[in-house]
Write a protein that holds these residues in place. Structure first.
Motif, PDB file in Angstrom:
ATOM      1  N   LEU A 155       0.807  -0.949   0.184  1.00 57.56           N
ATOM      2  CA  LEU A 155       0.138   0.222   0.115  1.00 57.56           C
ATOM      3  C   LEU A 155       0.848   1.229  -0.013  1.00 57.56           C
ATOM      4  CD1 LEU A 155      -2.543   1.676   0.653  1.00 57.56           C
ATOM      5  CD2 LEU A 155      -2.207   1.223   2.998  1.00 57.56           C
ATOM      6  N   PHE A 156       0.600   2.209  -0.767  1.00 57.96           N
ATOM      7  CA  PHE A 156       1.414   3.523  -0.881  1.00 57.96           C
ATOM      8  C   PHE A 156       0.363   4.627  -1.307  1.00 57.96           C
ATOM      9  CE2 PHE A 156       3.092   1.862  -4.865  1.00 57.96           C
ATOM     10  CZ  PHE A 156       2.782   2.719  -5.766  1.00 57.96           C
ATOM     11  N   VAL A 157       0.553   5.863  -0.972  1.00 56.87           N
ATOM     12  CA  VAL A 157      -0.180   7.149  -1.255  1.00 56.87           C
ATOM     13  C   VAL A 157       0.731   7.887  -2.063  1.00 56.87           C
ATOM     14  CG1 VAL A 157      -1.849   6.607   0.474  1.00 56.87           C
ATOM     15  CG2 VAL A 157      -0.192   8.173   0.993  1.00 56.87           C
ATOM     16  N   VAL A 158       0.031   8.527  -3.030  1.00 52.08           N
ATOM     17  CA  VAL A 158       1.028   9.804  -4.026  1.00 52.08           C
ATOM     18  C   VAL A 158       0.377  10.751  -4.156  1.00 52.08           C
ATOM     19  CG1 VAL A 158       2.046  10.043  -6.117  1.00 52.08           C
ATOM     20  CG2 VAL A 158       2.415   7.769  -4.864  1.00 52.08           C
ATOM     21  N   GLY A 193       0.638  15.463 -12.514  1.00 50.49           N
ATOM     22  CA  GLY A 193       0.624  14.995 -10.921  1.00 50.49           C
ATOM     23  C   GLY A 193      -0.773  14.415 -10.861  1.00 50.49           C
ATOM     24  N   ILE A 194      -0.799  13.427  -9.536  1.00 54.46           N
ATOM     25  CA  ILE A 194      -1.806  12.728  -9.450  1.00 54.46           C
ATOM     26  C   ILE A 194      -1.976  12.910  -7.718  1.00 54.46           C
ATOM     27  CG2 ILE A 194      -2.016  11.118 -11.391  1.00 54.46           C
ATOM     28  CD1 ILE A 194      -0.733   9.342  -9.229  1.00 54.46           C
ATOM     29  N   LYS A 195      -3.106  12.401  -7.330  1.00 51.67           N
ATOM     30  CA  LYS A 195      -3.372  12.273  -5.982  1.00 51.67           C
ATOM     31  C   LYS A 195      -3.964  10.881  -5.767  1.00 51.67           C
ATOM     32  CE  LYS A 195      -5.554  13.481  -1.403  1.00 51.67           C
ATOM     33  NZ  LYS A 195      -6.188  14.402  -0.727  1.00 51.67           N
ATOM     34  N   THR A 243       5.736  12.138 -11.566  1.00 50.94           N
ATOM     35  CA  THR A 243       4.785  10.969 -11.154  1.00 50.94           C
ATOM     36  C   THR A 243       5.228   9.791 -11.020  1.00 50.94           C
ATOM     37  OG1 THR A 243       2.795  12.781 -11.534  1.00 50.94           O
ATOM     38  CG2 THR A 243       2.048  10.442 -11.255  1.00 50.94           C
ATOM     39  N   ALA A 244       5.718   9.230 -12.239  1.00 50.02           N
ATOM     40  CA  ALA A 244       6.349   8.125 -12.569  1.00 50.02           C
ATOM     41  C   ALA A 244       7.469   7.773 -11.368  1.00 50.02           C
ATOM     42  CB  ALA A 244       6.924   7.667 -13.824  1.00 50.02           C
TER      43      ALA A 244
END
Length: 192
Positions: free
Chosen positions: A57-60, A82-84, A142-143
């Motif tokens: 599990l990770f958040v970005v 970018g993303i969330k 982002t990558a």
């Protein structure tokens, strides 16, 4: 709730994380706590092993990087805004593009930053926070953030990507971190 960040030297950071099911206990709360911890610590990504959970599990939130870039800098990443996102049970399917350097840091290895080469693009399969399957390709910064956090799931750290001589020069600082001889503005958990 803000969780303590696991420091370099703790064995969980070198453990390959396990896939989870939707029934994982208190998963929604853990995700909320990880977001809160990441923002409190001024991070752009946070993996479960960094909060002492050996799960995939990770958040970005790479969008906040782009919010702080100058217009000229944004032009360097035309395909990346970018993303969330939440990534559960992530597995890389493909890495493409040229390796490019970028100066990385890590909440688990505070006060150390180094240039790391990573591919331009990653295709990754994962589940979102609702356990809906996803398969997406990301590029640019982002990558890079995704690959950095993904490494945590594989028991790797960004310092594993730097040249051995450079790592040797950092040994004293890394030893200090593992012994708790580092000052940061967030709570940390050290190996016993």
């Amino acid at each position: 709730m803000i969780l303590p960040i696991v420091a370099y030297g703790h064995p969980v950071l070198r453990t390959v994380a396990k896939d989870i099911t939707p029934e994982f206990p208190a998963l929604d709360q853990l995700i909320l706590d990880m977001w809160e911890t990441m923002y409190y610590s001024n991070g752009v990504g946070l993996a479960a092993p960094q909060v002492n959970r050996d799960i995939r599990l990770f958040v970005v939130d790479s969008a906040q990087i782009f919010d702080n870039l100058e217009p000229d800098e944004k032009k360097e990443y035309p395909d990346d805004e970018g993303i969330k996102s939440v990534f559960i049970n992530a597995h890389i399917k493909e890495l493409t593009g040229e390796d490019w350097p970028y100066n990385e840091g890590c909440l688990s290895i505070p006060k150390i930053r180094e240039d790391v080469l990573r591919p331009e693009e990653v295709t990754i399969e994962y589940f979102d926070e609702n356990f809906q399957p996803q398969s997406r390709t990301f590029n640019g910064i982002t990558a890079r953030v995704i690959l950095h956090e993904y490494d945590h799931l594989e028991g790797k750290l960004f310092i594993d990507h730097i040249k051995p001589l450079k790592r040797k020069l950092l040994k004293g600082k890394l030893d200090d971190i593992s012994k708790g001889k580092v000052r940061v503005d967030y709570r940390m958990m050290f190996a016993k």
